[in-house]
Design an enzyme around this catalytic site. Structure first.
Site, PDB file in Angstrom:
ATOM      1  N   VAL A  77       0.803  -1.242   0.000  1.00 50.71           N
ATOM      2  CA  VAL A  77       0.000   0.000   0.000  1.00 50.71           C
ATOM      3  C   VAL A  77       0.828   1.281   0.000  1.00 50.71           C
ATOM      4  O   VAL A  77       0.562   2.208  -0.778  1.00 50.71           O
ATOM      5  CB  VAL A  77      -1.003   0.070   1.178  1.00 50.71           C
ATOM      6  CG1 VAL A  77      -2.117  -0.910   0.991  1.00 50.71           C
ATOM      7  CG2 VAL A  77      -0.332  -0.122   2.516  1.00 50.71           C
ATOM      8  N   MET A  78       1.869   1.339   0.821  1.00 48.23           N
ATOM      9  CA  MET A  78       2.622   2.588   0.960  1.00 48.23           C
ATOM     10  C   MET A  78       3.459   2.881  -0.289  1.00 48.23           C
ATOM     11  O   MET A  78       3.428   3.987  -0.831  1.00 48.23           O
ATOM     12  CB  MET A  78       3.513   2.538   2.201  1.00 48.23           C
ATOM     13  CG  MET A  78       2.769   2.567   3.510  1.00 48.23           C
ATOM     14  SD  MET A  78       1.811   4.070   3.765  1.00 48.23           S
ATOM     15  CE  MET A  78       3.096   5.249   4.127  1.00 48.23           C
TER      16      MET A  78
ATOM     17  N   LYS B  19      10.377  10.594  13.351  1.00 48.80           N
ATOM     18  CA  LYS B  19       9.160   9.851  12.991  1.00 48.80           C
ATOM     19  C   LYS B  19       8.732   8.947  14.157  1.00 48.80           C
ATOM     20  O   LYS B  19       7.542   8.819  14.464  1.00 48.80           O
ATOM     21  CB  LYS B  19       9.409   9.007  11.732  1.00 48.80           C
ATOM     22  CG  LYS B  19       8.288   8.011  11.403  1.00 48.80           C
ATOM     23  CD  LYS B  19       7.005   8.713  11.047  1.00 48.80           C
ATOM     24  CE  LYS B  19       5.761   7.914  10.798  1.00 48.80           C
ATOM     25  NZ  LYS B  19       5.674   6.523  10.694  1.00 48.80           N
TER      26      LYS B  19
ATOM     27  N   GLU C 219       1.564  10.299  18.839  1.00 48.83           N
ATOM     28  CA  GLU C 219       0.305   9.774  18.276  1.00 48.83           C
ATOM     29  C   GLU C 219      -0.353   8.783  19.251  1.00 48.83           C
ATOM     30  O   GLU C 219      -1.567   8.847  19.492  1.00 48.83           O
ATOM     31  CB  GLU C 219       0.637   9.102  16.938  1.00 48.83           C
ATOM     32  CG  GLU C 219      -0.488   8.383  16.247  1.00 48.83           C
ATOM     33  CD  GLU C 219       0.037   7.629  15.009  1.00 48.83           C
ATOM     34  OE1 GLU C 219       0.792   8.210  14.201  1.00 48.83           O
ATOM     35  OE2 GLU C 219      -0.302   6.439  14.866  1.00 48.83           O
TER      36      GLU C 219
ATOM     37  N   ARG D  32      -2.476   0.386  26.152  1.00 50.72           N
ATOM     38  CA  ARG D  32      -2.735  -0.597  25.094  1.00 50.72           C
ATOM     39  C   ARG D  32      -2.383  -1.988  25.602  1.00 50.72           C
ATOM     40  O   ARG D  32      -3.084  -2.965  25.323  1.00 50.72           O
ATOM     41  CB  ARG D  32      -1.907  -0.277  23.849  1.00 50.72           C
ATOM     42  CG  ARG D  32      -2.396   0.943  23.114  1.00 50.72           C
ATOM     43  CD  ARG D  32      -1.833   0.998  21.706  1.00 50.72           C
ATOM     44  NE  ARG D  32      -2.033   2.315  21.126  1.00 50.72           N
ATOM     45  CZ  ARG D  32      -1.827   2.604  19.856  1.00 50.72           C
ATOM     46  NH1 ARG D  32      -1.415   1.677  19.024  1.00 50.72           N
ATOM     47  NH2 ARG D  32      -2.032   3.823  19.397  1.00 50.72           N
TER      48      ARG D  32
ATOM     49  N   HIS E  56       7.107  11.130  16.642  1.00 51.29           N
ATOM     50  CA  HIS E  56       5.781  11.451  16.099  1.00 51.29           C
ATOM     51  C   HIS E  56       4.795  10.346  16.475  1.00 51.29           C
ATOM     52  O   HIS E  56       3.685  10.602  16.958  1.00 51.29           O
ATOM     53  CB  HIS E  56       5.870  11.606  14.573  1.00 51.29           C
ATOM     54  CG  HIS E  56       4.547  11.541  13.861  1.00 51.29           C
ATOM     55  ND1 HIS E  56       3.857  10.358  13.676  1.00 51.29           N
ATOM     56  CD2 HIS E  56       3.756  12.505  13.331  1.00 51.29           C
ATOM     57  CE1 HIS E  56       2.722  10.609  13.049  1.00 51.29           C
ATOM     58  NE2 HIS E  56       2.627  11.902  12.831  1.00 51.29           N
ATOM     59  N   ASN E  57       5.212   9.103  16.273  1.00 50.78           N
ATOM     60  CA  ASN E  57       4.318   7.987  16.575  1.00 50.78           C
ATOM     61  C   ASN E  57       4.064   7.868  18.076  1.00 50.78           C
ATOM     62  O   ASN E  57       2.959   7.514  18.496  1.00 50.78           O
ATOM     63  CB  ASN E  57       4.893   6.675  16.038  1.00 50.78           C
ATOM     64  CG  ASN E  57       4.765   6.579  14.527  1.00 50.78           C
ATOM     65  OD1 ASN E  57       4.631   7.581  13.847  1.00 50.78           O
ATOM     66  ND2 ASN E  57       4.808   5.376  13.999  1.00 50.78           N
TER      67      ASN E  57
ATOM     68  N   SER F 152       4.696   9.861   7.273  1.00 53.57           N
ATOM     69  CA  SER F 152       3.455   9.695   8.043  1.00 53.57           C
ATOM     70  C   SER F 152       2.258  10.188   7.250  1.00 53.57           C
ATOM     71  O   SER F 152       2.349  11.128   6.479  1.00 53.57           O
ATOM     72  CB  SER F 152       3.511  10.460   9.367  1.00 53.57           C
ATOM     73  OG  SER F 152       2.265  10.308  10.036  1.00 53.57           O
TER      74      SER F 152
HETATM   75  P1  NBP Z   1       4.454  -3.931   4.401  1.00 57.60           P
HETATM   76  O1  NBP Z   1       5.120  -3.445   5.617  1.00 57.60           O
HETATM   77  O2  NBP Z   1       3.254  -4.782   4.518  1.00 57.60           O
HETATM   78  O3  NBP Z   1       5.548  -4.750   3.543  1.00 57.60           O
HETATM   79  C1  NBP Z   1       5.214  -5.391   2.321  1.00 57.60           C
HETATM   80  C2  NBP Z   1       6.278  -5.106   1.286  1.00 57.60           C
HETATM   81  O4  NBP Z   1       7.567  -5.539   1.738  1.00 57.60           O
HETATM   82  C3  NBP Z   1       6.001  -5.893   0.003  1.00 57.60           C
HETATM   83  O5  NBP Z   1       6.394  -5.104  -1.090  1.00 57.60           O
HETATM   84  C4  NBP Z   1       6.913  -7.102   0.165  1.00 57.60           C
HETATM   85  O6  NBP Z   1       7.257  -7.723  -1.037  1.00 57.60           O
HETATM   86  C5  NBP Z   1       8.124  -6.428   0.761  1.00 57.60           C
HETATM   87  N1  NBP Z   1       9.099  -7.346   1.347  1.00 57.60           N
HETATM   88  C6  NBP Z   1       9.022  -8.133   2.435  1.00 57.60           C
HETATM   89 BR1  NBP Z   1       7.522  -8.354   3.453  1.00 57.60          BR
HETATM   90  N2  NBP Z   1      10.133  -8.815   2.683  1.00 57.60           N
HETATM   91  C7  NBP Z   1      10.981  -8.469   1.691  1.00 57.60           C
HETATM   92  C8  NBP Z   1      12.292  -8.867   1.376  1.00 57.60           C
HETATM   93  N3  NBP Z   1      12.949  -9.732   2.137  1.00 57.60           N
HETATM   94  N4  NBP Z   1      12.857  -8.347   0.266  1.00 57.60           N
HETATM   95  C9  NBP Z   1      12.179  -7.481  -0.508  1.00 57.60           C
HETATM   96  N5  NBP Z   1      10.914  -7.059  -0.262  1.00 57.60           N
HETATM   97  C10 NBP Z   1      10.328  -7.555   0.843  1.00 57.60           C
HETATM   98  O7  NBP Z   1       4.118  -2.723   3.406  1.00 57.60           O
HETATM   99  P2  NBP Z   1       3.454  -1.306   3.730  1.00 57.60           P
HETATM  100  O8  NBP Z   1       2.335  -1.400   4.692  1.00 57.60           O
HETATM  101  O9  NBP Z   1       3.240  -0.703   2.385  1.00 57.60           O
HETATM  102  O10 NBP Z   1       4.625  -0.495   4.471  1.00 57.60           O
HETATM  103  C11 NBP Z   1       5.896  -0.281   3.865  1.00 57.60           C
HETATM  104  C12 NBP Z   1       6.806   0.402   4.878  1.00 57.60           C
HETATM  105  O11 NBP Z   1       6.234   1.671   5.222  1.00 57.60           O
HETATM  106  C13 NBP Z   1       6.958  -0.364   6.191  1.00 57.60           C
HETATM  107  O12 NBP Z   1       8.260  -0.216   6.664  1.00 57.60           O
HETATM  108  C14 NBP Z   1       5.992   0.329   7.120  1.00 57.60           C
HETATM  109  O13 NBP Z   1       6.385   0.226   8.477  1.00 57.60           O
HETATM  110  C15 NBP Z   1       6.084   1.763   6.625  1.00 57.60           C
HETATM  111  N6  NBP Z   1       4.895   2.588   6.905  1.00 57.60           N
HETATM  112  C16 NBP Z   1       3.662   2.082   6.765  1.00 57.60           C
HETATM  113  C17 NBP Z   1       2.545   2.880   7.016  1.00 57.60           C
HETATM  114  C18 NBP Z   1       1.157   2.332   6.851  1.00 57.60           C
HETATM  115  O14 NBP Z   1       0.213   3.086   7.165  1.00 57.60           O
HETATM  116  N7  NBP Z   1       0.971   1.117   6.362  1.00 57.60           N
HETATM  117  C19 NBP Z   1       2.729   4.208   7.373  1.00 57.60           C
HETATM  118  C20 NBP Z   1       4.018   4.709   7.462  1.00 57.60           C
HETATM  119  C21 NBP Z   1       5.096   3.889   7.225  1.00 57.60           C
HETATM  120  P3  NBP Z   1       6.377  -8.980  -1.570  1.00 57.60           P
HETATM  121  O15 NBP Z   1       5.233  -8.371  -2.301  1.00 57.60           O
HETATM  122  O16 NBP Z   1       7.307  -9.712  -2.445  1.00 57.60           O
HETATM  123  O17 NBP Z   1       5.958  -9.783  -0.369  1.00 57.60           O
END
Ligand code: NBP
Length: 481
Positions: free
Chosen positions: A18-19, A188, A195, A292, A191-192, A134
């Protein structure tokens, strides 16, 4: 899906969950040609099928093709699962990159991991940035708050792009270079932490209002009204919306059918752990993490429900308008204290790590795009821009606000505790205010106790030196230096 070896893309995104997907779309919406790659190609295909027409994307199934598709210096943003996923991605990328290329980790990394990665990549002639993002998935697409930490030199090549896609507050980007190596991820993380505290305070406000007999729609309306004043913030706004939601199955308010065990991913806990290490009191954030924790402690709660005596949790019957105003005042007080504690933590870490973080600039980029965005942040920015404050609580407009809310907040917190409604966040904020404003703290007695059982010595208020009392002997005092 086609891949290309022609260097046409200005920026690349690795990780298209998603991100990453939404950040890539955000860049494309701003006119950039965006290279995209995901470990599992199906995810790249899916993104291209759903959004490929929105802008100029260069998808690759192989990492080498992805790297080759980028203009030099290459600007690569990694948005994969924090921890091992990030290390694995960096390791495979590094061997394909050349001196001067820029690698940005936009995930929620621990700042010490960012420091380690930055040093390792710097040794290879690469610029590494640990960047806090964020705003959740919606923010990533339409403008997040972005907190970049890394080398000032490399920022010239990546900063303008990040500022371009960030949220704007009165035209000012919610993105600014925070400092070197781990500074962005540290900010960041805090920030969390704030939050977590903000969400806990809002939850306590809700709980007190319910104990006072307000219905869920009445509470929603109360938050909506507060959102037109000094408490105006994203979290208050979404609270009204959550409270407005009716469960389709039961017809009840959705909040009444959601399990009351809150989850967490760890950034609040990191904030408290690091604050403990640095000796910075962040009791409001700690209470929010513990709250929590306790919510998910089913066995403990079952035993407590059965055995622990206490009052009946009712605040009904009093002056309703006065109670609601008291809750608003307690919420404002607690919020200000959480900001003060979080900013204090940032200031302390900045001094310790030689980051030179500008606190006013942090408040600037939190004003829009991020989860804790709030009207109050503009005031905080202005206060820090005007003066190098030792604490936010010393800022003139905050002092005036505390004077105005103090009596009502104290009355409300006392009443909630009397009624048995838990308000750990509110109470922690008030305790902190009373601790920092005290002429003398009971720490003097603690020093006496420490000297008694462990000969830990003490200082006196009336003379220089270190002292010890012969507690097990004649109780005379010895000066040790
Ligand atoms: P996720 O945290 O759910 O991670 C999924 C992604 O990581 C997929 O693209 C997956 O590839 C890849 N991945 C994994 Br799991 N292991 C890997 C590896 N060994 N090598 C290469 N790629 C790998 O995704 P997200 O929710 O989009 O968040 C991305 C980052 O942003 C995270 O660090 C998260 O903490 C941060 N973040 C998230 C939010 C939020 O609201 N979700 C907000 C702010 C920051 P695949 O498709 O091949 O499995």
């Amino acid at each position: 899906m086609t891949s290309t070896a022609e260097a046409t893309a200005q920026v690349g995104v690795v990780g298209l969950a998603v991100m990453g997907r939404n950040l890539a779309r955000n860049f494309a919406n701003h006119g950039y040609t965006v290279a995209v790659y995901n470990r599992t190609t199906a995810r790249t295909d899916e993104m291209m099928a759903a959004h490929g027409e929105e802008g100029s994307f260069v998808p690759s199934a192989e990492l080498a093709d992805f790297v080759a598709s980028l203009e030099r210096p290459r600007r690569i943003i990694i948005m994969v699962q924090a921890g091992k996923g990030t290390d694995a991605t960096i390791d495979s990328l590094v061997e394909l990159l050349e001196e001067g290329d820029i690698v940005v980790d936009g995930g929620n990394a621990h700042y010490e991991d960012t420091q380690r990665r930055e040093a390792a990549l710097r040794a290879k002639g690469l610029h590494f940035f640990g960047v806090g993002v964020s705003g959740g998935e919606e923010g990533a697409l339409n403008g997040p708050s972005i907190m970049p930490g890394g080398p000032a030199e490399g920022y010239k090549a990546i900063g303008p792009l990040l500022e371009d896609i960030s949220a704007k507050y009165d035209g000012t980007p919610c993105c600014a270079h925070i400092g070197p190596d781990g500074a962005g991820h540290f900010v960041k993380m805090v920030h969390n932490g704030i939050e977590y505290a903000d969400m806990e305070f809002i939850a306590e406000a809700y709980d007190v209002l319910r104990a006072a007999g307000l219905s869920v729609p009445e509470i929603s309306e109360t938050f909506r009204e507060w959102n037109t004043g000094d408490l105006d913030s994203y979290l208050i706004e979404i609270t009204s919306e959550v409270l407005d939601q009716t469960d389709a199955t039961t017809g009840k308010a959705l909040v009444d059918v959601i399990s009351d065990a809150a989850g967490q991913k760890g950034t609040g806990r990191w904030t408290v752990q690091i604050a403990l290490e640095l000796g910075v009191p962040v009791n409001t954030i700690a209470e929010s993490v513990f709250a929590r924790g306790i919510s998910g402690h089913a066995d403990l709660r079952a035993a407590g429900r059965e055995h622990v005596p206490g009052p009946a949790r009712s605040l009904a019957g009093g002056d309703r308008a006065q109670l609601i105003e008291g809750v608003r005042q307690a919420l404002w007080t607690a919020k200000v204290v959480a900001y003060a504690q979080g900013l204090d933590l940032i200031r302390t870490a900045s001094l310790q790590n030689d980051w030179n973080v500008d606190v006013a600039s942090v408040a600037t980029i939190w004003r829009a795009g991020c989860i804790i965005r709030a009207r109050l942040l503009e005031r905080i920015r202005a206060e820090y821009a005007a003066d190098n404050l030792p604490t936010l609580l010393a800022a003139p407009s905050i002092v005036a606000g505390i004077e105005e809310t103090n009596e009502g907040a104290r009355r409300l917190i006392g009443a909630a505790q009397q009624a048995g409604v838990p308000v750990p966040g509110f109470a922690a904020a008030l305790a902190y205010l009373d601790q920092v404003r005290a002429d003398r703290l009971p720490a003097a007695l603690i020093q006496g106790q420490r000297d008694f059982f462990g000969a830990h010595t003490y200082q006196r208020v009336d003379t220089e030196g270190t002292f010890h009392t012969e507690w097990s002997g004649d109780r005379s005092e010895t000066r040790l230096d």
